[in-house]
Design a protein around this motif. Structure first.
Motif: not given
Length: 347
Positions: A114-115, A248, A250-252, A259-261, A323
């Motif tokens: 996912g990243e 939910d 998402r952070c990257s 990847l933080y969800v 995001e």
């Protein structure tokens, strides 16, 4: 942004080094033009080729290098242009193969988890240089926007290189299957099969609410949310920031792994990274990949100026941030952002 690959009758009449035009290009004429003329013809398509390579590679810098390689290959192989397709389509073929060659050499495996660690942003000011095309067609405008947003770039980088090329050529550029098959040296059946697999892979990695994206739309709700996010960030107020995030989110932060969800995971990462201890921040609002973005600068006493820190790119859905992709300060130059803000510079 469809590529016109219909056969054209070669026309070499009236072509000179000062008056060359694509409508008069043929096999013999292209082989005879001088380098400045050829360069002038090719550079007309530089921005759209750069965006095409960027979609394939996910990296602004790699796309820049690949466009240069494309022009070099095109000049060296100009005698292979037979006039059966447009000069533009011929350049796209060369650019696609240059991308596939780079991927085979440097990134033979697609992204996972996912990243995309090599992901880089693309400034809207350069996207504005793209040919207008069918700008009055809502579907065309939506396609151009959705296929340059970071969520699309992340999803497409999870595809293997050749299915990725098929998807972009067929679904973004609108090439016929037979032309894609010719480019890749495959059968039409193989191309159609690869397209089905690629579309399935995209559905797996794209956000479920894709149709509801607000992206970089310039509406009052988005502007207000971005303003609140900016103010809370400058104040390092984690509680106010958390209130703006969807459950939910998402952070990257490419190229840093991680990847933080989910709101809790993102907030915990902010706390552990010492975000609350940042002080003396200033911001510049901008937009990249047709999404709102904020460039952060931090005061450096030794420089007597605010220097680049990070860039947050936001995806907003239904009035909440879904995001955040943060990029390091090395991305400031190609985004056209200042390298320093003086002490008396207004926020």
């Amino acid at each position: 942004m469809s590529a016109d690959t219909r056969p054209r009758k070669p026309n070499v009449s009236g072509l000179s080094s000062k008056g060359a035009s694509e409508s008069s290009l043929g096999a013999r004429s292209l082989a005879e033009v001088d380098e400045p003329t050829f360069s002038g013809l090719a550079k007309r398509h530089r921005r759209e080729l750069h965006v095409h390579c960027y979609r394939m590679l996910g990296s602004f810098e790699d796309a820049e290098d690949t466009v240069q390689e494309t022009f070099l290959r095109a000049w060296r192989r100009r005698e292979t242009f037979e006039g059966r397709s447009t000069f533009r389509a011929w350049l796209y073929r060369i650019a696609t193969n240059a991308c596939l060659d780079l991927l085979a050499k440097c990134r033979p495996e697609p992204a996972t988890g996912g990243e995309v660690l090599w992901l880089q942003p693309y400034p809207d000011r350069l996207l504005d240089e793209l040919p207008a095309g069918d700008a009055d067609e809502p579907e065309t405008v939506a396609l151009a926007r959705e296929t340059i947003e970071l969520a699309y770039l992340v999803a497409v980088q999870h595809l293997a290189p050749r299915p990725r090329a098929v998807l972009i050529l067929r679904d973004v550029l609108g090439w016929p299957a037979k032309d894609v098959a010719e480019l890749l040296g495959d059968s039409v059946n193989s191309v159609n099969s690869a397209l089905q697999r690629a579309r399935a892979g995209m559905r797996e990695h794209l956000p479920a609410e894709r149709q509801d994206w607000t992206g970089g739309e310039d509406d009052a709700g988005t502007r207000e949310l971005v303003r609140r996010y900016t103010d809370a960030s400058v104040a390092t107020d984690i509680d106010k920031l958390a209130a703006l995030l969807r459950d939910d989110v998402r952070c990257s932060m490419p190229p840093t792994p991680g990847l933080y969800v989910g709101r809790d995971a993102v907030v915990n990462d902010w706390i552990e990274s010492g975000f609350e201890h940042l002080t003396h921040l200033r911001t510049i609002p901008t937009s990249v990949n047709r999404q709102p973005a904020i460039a952060f600068y931090e005061w450096r006493q030794g420089e007597s100026a605010y220097l680049p820190l990070t860039i947050d790119v936001l995806r907003i859905t239904g009035g909440a941030i879904t995001e955040i992709i943060t990029f390091h300060d090395d991305q400031f130059p190609h985004l056209g952002l200042p390298q320093r803000l003086p002490a008396n510079d207004p926020k």
